[in-house]
Design an enzyme around this catalytic site. Sequence first.
Site, mmCIF file in Angstrom:
data_model
loop_
_atom_site.group_PDB
_atom_site.id
_atom_site.type_symbol
_atom_site.label_atom_id
_atom_site.label_comp_id
_atom_site.label_asym_id
_atom_site.label_seq_id
_atom_site.Cartn_x
_atom_site.Cartn_y
_atom_site.Cartn_z
ATOM 1 N N GLU A 10 1.967 12.247 52.159
ATOM 2 C CA GLU A 10 1.713 12.245 53.513
ATOM 3 C C GLU A 10 1.868 12.906 54.717
ATOM 4 O OE1 GLU A 10 3.382 9.963 56.269
ATOM 5 O OE2 GLU A 10 5.335 9.755 55.106
ATOM 6 N N GLY A 286 5.588 -3.279 52.889
ATOM 7 C CA GLY A 286 5.626 -2.289 51.251
ATOM 8 C C GLY A 286 6.232 -1.248 51.728
ATOM 9 N N ASP A 287 5.751 -0.157 52.174
ATOM 10 C CA ASP A 287 6.409 1.324 52.478
ATOM 11 C C ASP A 287 8.418 0.619 52.768
ATOM 12 O OD1 ASP A 287 6.883 2.282 54.711
ATOM 13 O OD2 ASP A 287 4.618 0.987 54.511
ATOM 14 N N HIS A 308 2.190 5.900 52.170
ATOM 15 C CA HIS A 308 3.758 5.702 52.997
ATOM 16 C C HIS A 308 4.327 5.404 51.803
ATOM 17 C CE1 HIS A 308 2.255 6.481 56.733
ATOM 18 N NE2 HIS A 308 4.193 6.650 57.207
#
Length: 344
Positions: A10, A286-287, A308
């Site tokens: 990203e 999550g990231d 991400h």
Amino acid sequence: MITIDGSYGEGGGQILRTAVALSAITGTPVRIINIRANRLNPGLRPQHLHAILALKELSGARVKGASVGSRELEFHPGKLKGGKVRVPIKTAGSITLVLQALLPAAAFAEREVEFEITGGTDVPWSPPVDYLKNVTLFALDRMGLRAKLEIRRRGHYPKGGGLVVGQVEPWMEKKPLRVEKLGKVIGFEGISHATNLPAHVAERQARAARERLREFYDAPVEIATEVSRSLGPGSGIVVWAETDCLRLGGDALGERGKPAEKVGREAAEELLSQLEKGACVDKFLGDQLIPFLAFTGGEIEVAEVTRHLVTNVWVVEKFFGKVFEVEGEIGKPGKVKVVRRVEI
């Protein structure tokens, strides 16, 4: 020295934040090139620079290339001793993005870290501070990491002026996190806020979110309202679901000409869209968990595998080799499993 290409995946500031935090934790120098190469405004922005300076202070690091607009950085860390860290972002630069770099490193300091950060608490393209406080820190607490955060003053785009203080204790017990299928929604909570605006703005946001959530769930909904003064006007709302595993969240920001009811509905609908995937970890969390999960081990099911998340996995594995297995395509639900826990 590890060299990391900031244009990978990203290609945003998260590569920088995770890389410098892991450099400070491991004592390994890092060189980051092509910083934020995939962004319209490439190079370091104020919040990235201040995250680096905070970690420099925390670890006694030597730094080269730490200036706004810089596309290359070298970070040579010293020892993470702890103590007090002040981060004066003089813009509406995101306080939570600074904390994404500061929190992991602070957890490995020899003694408690106290932080004081001024800047933006609720700004576009970054997690609101209420999400970090009520969703992210809740999950980290499950992993044995003790951190506290207090919002002293709101800061909205473009003036900023927000103030957040808190503490991070040394991470003594690293508990594996294993959360997969979402079973039950116990209830909903949230905070709807308006700064330099009439009280009814916060109340209307909260009412709209409450009504939307009740259309889908027969569960308690408690959304507090907050009205305050700061450097400039702004509003927003964060809502989260209490479940039988973790908390999942949704948020929205007010804008000039945007009805308060629309803001409230947007936050509720974002949360509902995460819940319908049936995972314990929403796509925003999550990231954020990846750098911590490397040290605890475990397995999480995420509502969405994001770019991400995949990028953060890549950065962690530049330092430690193979750590994770990621199942699922980008943009779809998936799982992240730690196949080799990192020991420091």
